[in-house]
Write a protein that holds these residues in place. Structure first.
Motif, PDB file in Angstrom:
ATOM      1  N   VAL A 119       0.858  -1.181   0.000  1.00  0.00           N
ATOM      2  CA  VAL A 119       0.000   0.000   0.000  1.00  0.00           C
ATOM      3  C   VAL A 119       0.894   1.231   0.000  1.00  0.00           C
ATOM      4  O   VAL A 119       1.811   1.335   0.818  1.00  0.00           O
ATOM      5  N   TYR A 120       0.624   2.139  -0.924  1.00  0.00           N
ATOM      6  CA  TYR A 120       1.326   3.418  -0.912  1.00  0.00           C
ATOM      7  C   TYR A 120       0.623   4.340   0.068  1.00  0.00           C
ATOM      8  O   TYR A 120      -0.598   4.488   0.027  1.00  0.00           O
ATOM      9  N   LEU A 121       1.402   4.941   0.952  1.00  0.00           N
ATOM     10  CA  LEU A 121       0.886   5.956   1.856  1.00  0.00           C
ATOM     11  C   LEU A 121       1.532   7.275   1.454  1.00  0.00           C
ATOM     12  O   LEU A 121       2.745   7.426   1.541  1.00  0.00           O
ATOM     13  N   LEU A 122       0.716   8.191   0.993  1.00  0.00           N
ATOM     14  CA  LEU A 122       1.202   9.505   0.563  1.00  0.00           C
ATOM     15  C   LEU A 122       0.795  10.506   1.634  1.00  0.00           C
ATOM     16  O   LEU A 122      -0.391  10.781   1.825  1.00  0.00           O
ATOM     17  N   TYR A 123       1.770  11.060   2.318  1.00  0.00           N
ATOM     18  CA  TYR A 123       1.513  11.918   3.477  1.00  0.00           C
ATOM     19  C   TYR A 123       1.331  13.368   3.061  1.00  0.00           C
ATOM     20  O   TYR A 123       2.153  13.930   2.341  1.00  0.00           O
ATOM     21  N   ILE A 124       0.254  13.982   3.585  1.00  0.00           N
ATOM     22  CA  ILE A 124       0.041  15.415   3.412  1.00  0.00           C
ATOM     23  C   ILE A 124       0.268  16.139   4.737  1.00  0.00           C
ATOM     24  O   ILE A 124       0.308  17.366   4.774  1.00  0.00           O
ATOM     25  N   ALA A 125       0.425  15.385   5.808  1.00  0.00           N
ATOM     26  CA  ALA A 125       0.790  15.893   7.129  1.00  0.00           C
ATOM     27  C   ALA A 125       1.489  14.743   7.841  1.00  0.00           C
ATOM     28  O   ALA A 125       1.528  13.614   7.345  1.00  0.00           O
ATOM     29  N   LYS A 126       2.029  15.034   9.011  1.00  0.00           N
ATOM     30  CA  LYS A 126       2.804  14.026   9.727  1.00  0.00           C
ATOM     31  C   LYS A 126       2.022  12.728   9.951  1.00  0.00           C
ATOM     32  O   LYS A 126       2.563  11.645   9.806  1.00  0.00           O
ATOM     33  N   ASN A 127       0.749  12.839  10.297  1.00  0.00           N
ATOM     34  CA  ASN A 127      -0.066  11.654  10.572  1.00  0.00           C
ATOM     35  C   ASN A 127      -1.300  11.551   9.682  1.00  0.00           C
ATOM     36  O   ASN A 127      -2.244  10.850  10.014  1.00  0.00           O
ATOM     37  N   GLN A 128      -1.309  12.249   8.564  1.00  0.00           N
ATOM     38  CA  GLN A 128      -2.447  12.194   7.653  1.00  0.00           C
ATOM     39  C   GLN A 128      -1.931  11.753   6.287  1.00  0.00           C
ATOM     40  O   GLN A 128      -1.022  12.369   5.723  1.00  0.00           O
ATOM     41  N   PHE A 129      -2.533  10.700   5.770  1.00  0.00           N
ATOM     42  CA  PHE A 129      -2.038  10.135   4.519  1.00  0.00           C
ATOM     43  C   PHE A 129      -3.179   9.712   3.611  1.00  0.00           C
ATOM     44  O   PHE A 129      -4.312   9.548   4.036  1.00  0.00           O
ATOM     45  N   ILE A 130      -2.819   9.553   2.344  1.00  0.00           N
ATOM     46  CA  ILE A 130      -3.722   8.995   1.342  1.00  0.00           C
ATOM     47  C   ILE A 130      -3.302   7.548   1.128  1.00  0.00           C
ATOM     48  O   ILE A 130      -2.114   7.250   0.989  1.00  0.00           O
ATOM     49  N   TYR A 131      -4.271   6.679   1.067  1.00  0.00           N
ATOM     50  CA  TYR A 131      -4.073   5.236   0.982  1.00  0.00           C
ATOM     51  C   TYR A 131      -4.336   4.794  -0.460  1.00  0.00           C
ATOM     52  O   TYR A 131      -5.445   4.951  -0.965  1.00  0.00           O
ATOM     53  N   ILE A 132      -3.289   4.284  -1.144  1.00  0.00           N
ATOM     54  CA  ILE A 132      -3.457   3.781  -2.511  1.00  0.00           C
ATOM     55  C   ILE A 132      -2.817   2.394  -2.591  1.00  0.00           C
ATOM     56  O   ILE A 132      -1.597   2.274  -2.653  1.00  0.00           O
ATOM     57  N   PRO A 133      -3.630   1.334  -2.606  1.00  0.00           N
ATOM     58  CA  PRO A 133      -3.071  -0.020  -2.709  1.00  0.00           C
ATOM     59  C   PRO A 133      -2.449  -0.265  -4.084  1.00  0.00           C
ATOM     60  O   PRO A 133      -2.902   0.290  -5.096  1.00  0.00           O
ATOM     61  N   ILE A 134      -1.432  -1.094  -4.115  1.00  0.00           N
ATOM     62  CA  ILE A 134      -0.766  -1.423  -5.377  1.00  0.00           C
ATOM     63  C   ILE A 134      -1.752  -2.054  -6.351  1.00  0.00           C
ATOM     64  O   ILE A 134      -1.731  -1.766  -7.547  1.00  0.00           O
ATOM     65  N   ASP A 135      -2.649  -2.898  -5.850  1.00  0.00           N
ATOM     66  CA  ASP A 135      -3.592  -3.586  -6.745  1.00  0.00           C
ATOM     67  C   ASP A 135      -4.754  -2.695  -7.208  1.00  0.00           C
ATOM     68  O   ASP A 135      -5.634  -3.148  -7.927  1.00  0.00           O
ATOM     69  N   SER A 136      -4.744  -1.420  -6.833  1.00  0.00           N
ATOM     70  CA  SER A 136      -5.802  -0.521  -7.299  1.00  0.00           C
ATOM     71  C   SER A 136      -5.519   0.022  -8.702  1.00  0.00           C
ATOM     72  O   SER A 136      -6.407   0.599  -9.328  1.00  0.00           O
ATOM     73  N   PHE A 137      -4.314  -0.181  -9.211  1.00  0.00           N
ATOM     74  CA  PHE A 137      -3.988   0.286 -10.552  1.00  0.00           C
ATOM     75  C   PHE A 137      -4.527  -0.692 -11.583  1.00  0.00           C
ATOM     76  O   PHE A 137      -4.533  -1.903 -11.369  1.00  0.00           O
ATOM     77  N   GLU A 138      -4.990  -0.147 -12.695  1.00  0.00           N
ATOM     78  CA  GLU A 138      -5.601  -0.974 -13.739  1.00  0.00           C
ATOM     79  C   GLU A 138      -4.613  -1.975 -14.333  1.00  0.00           C
ATOM     80  O   GLU A 138      -4.986  -3.080 -14.683  1.00  0.00           O
ATOM     81  N   ASN A 139      -3.345  -1.564 -14.459  1.00  0.00           N
ATOM     82  CA  ASN A 139      -2.334  -2.445 -15.046  1.00  0.00           C
ATOM     83  C   ASN A 139      -0.949  -2.048 -14.530  1.00  0.00           C
ATOM     84  O   ASN A 139      -0.793  -1.044 -13.824  1.00  0.00           O
ATOM     85  N   ASP A 140       0.045  -2.835 -14.905  1.00  0.00           N
ATOM     86  CA  ASP A 140       1.407  -2.582 -14.427  1.00  0.00           C
ATOM     87  C   ASP A 140       1.988  -1.287 -14.972  1.00  0.00           C
ATOM     88  O   ASP A 140       2.771  -0.627 -14.295  1.00  0.00           O
ATOM     89  N   SER A 141       1.611  -0.927 -16.182  1.00  0.00           N
ATOM     90  CA  SER A 141       2.159   0.313 -16.743  1.00  0.00           C
ATOM     91  C   SER A 141       1.646   1.537 -15.973  1.00  0.00           C
ATOM     92  O   SER A 141       2.392   2.503 -15.780  1.00  0.00           O
ATOM     93  N   ASP A 142       0.403   1.505 -15.525  1.00  0.00           N
ATOM     94  CA  ASP A 142      -0.120   2.601 -14.694  1.00  0.00           C
ATOM     95  C   ASP A 142       0.638   2.680 -13.370  1.00  0.00           C
ATOM     96  O   ASP A 142       0.997   3.761 -12.907  1.00  0.00           O
ATOM     97  N   ARG A 143       0.887   1.530 -12.769  1.00  0.00           N
ATOM     98  CA  ARG A 143       1.612   1.497 -11.500  1.00  0.00           C
ATOM     99  C   ARG A 143       3.043   1.997 -11.683  1.00  0.00           C
ATOM    100  O   ARG A 143       3.549   2.782 -10.875  1.00  0.00           O
ATOM    101  N   GLU A 144       3.697   1.572 -12.760  1.00  0.00           N
ATOM    102  CA  GLU A 144       5.066   2.033 -13.027  1.00  0.00           C
ATOM    103  C   GLU A 144       5.093   3.535 -13.284  1.00  0.00           C
ATOM    104  O   GLU A 144       5.990   4.231 -12.808  1.00  0.00           O
TER     105      GLU A 144
END
Length: 156
Positions: A119-144
């Motif tokens: 899971v990618y955690l993208l932080y906008i504050a010290k303890n606040q993040f956006i949650y983006i799982p690896i398997d949420s991308f449509e394909n490998d090229s989008d993830r890359e």
């Protein structure tokens, strides 16, 4: 621009992410407490402080787990657990819950990116993040593309 599949953070996933983040930051504290408790436990004569510290070493992790679980199941975190998807381009990430509820964030506002449990955690504050799982991308090229264009920009 790429669009992710819909993602839904469950309380169990949020709990495990929070616990892993805490342990990743403070593993040394647990080691120090347990080593000291073992040393105090091996002494021949115990005083009240020794007994207190040994009990504390056992109870502290349990109290942390209870604290994190109470945070996860709190009604105040309902927004975190709603299903959403992301539209991502090279300048911003748009989190979309429904047609009237969305949140655009420019890449320059992210302070840190981390990968925990696929899971990618993208932080906008010290303890606040956006949650983006690896398997949420449509394909490998989008993830890359995401890793090369977004994650590298955030880590700079």
């Amino acid at each position: 621009m790429i669009t992710t599949k819909k993602v839904k953070l469950t309380p169990k996933e949020l709990f495990s992410i929070l616990i892993l983040r805490y342990i990743k930051k403070r593993w040394w504290l647990f080691v120090w407490i347990w080593v000291l408790a073992i040393i105090l436990g091996l002494k021949q004569q115990h005083d009240y402080f020794d007994t207190f510290f040994i009990v504390f070493a056992i109870i502290y992790p349990i109290l942390l787990i209870i604290q994190f679980w109470r945070y996860v199941v709190s009604k105040d975190n309902k927004l975190l657990l709603l299903e959403r998807y992301y539209e991502i381009d090279s300048e911003k990430i748009n989190g979309i819950i429904d047609k009237d509820t969305y949140s655009p964030i420019k890449l320059e506002h992210f302070i840190k990116a981390d990968l925990i449990k696929k899971v990618y955690l993208l932080y906008i504050a010290k303890n606040q993040f956006i949650y983006i799982p690896i398997d949420s991308f449509e394909n490998d090229s989008d993830r890359e593309w995401f890793e090369n264009e977004i994650i590298k920009k955030i880590k700079k």
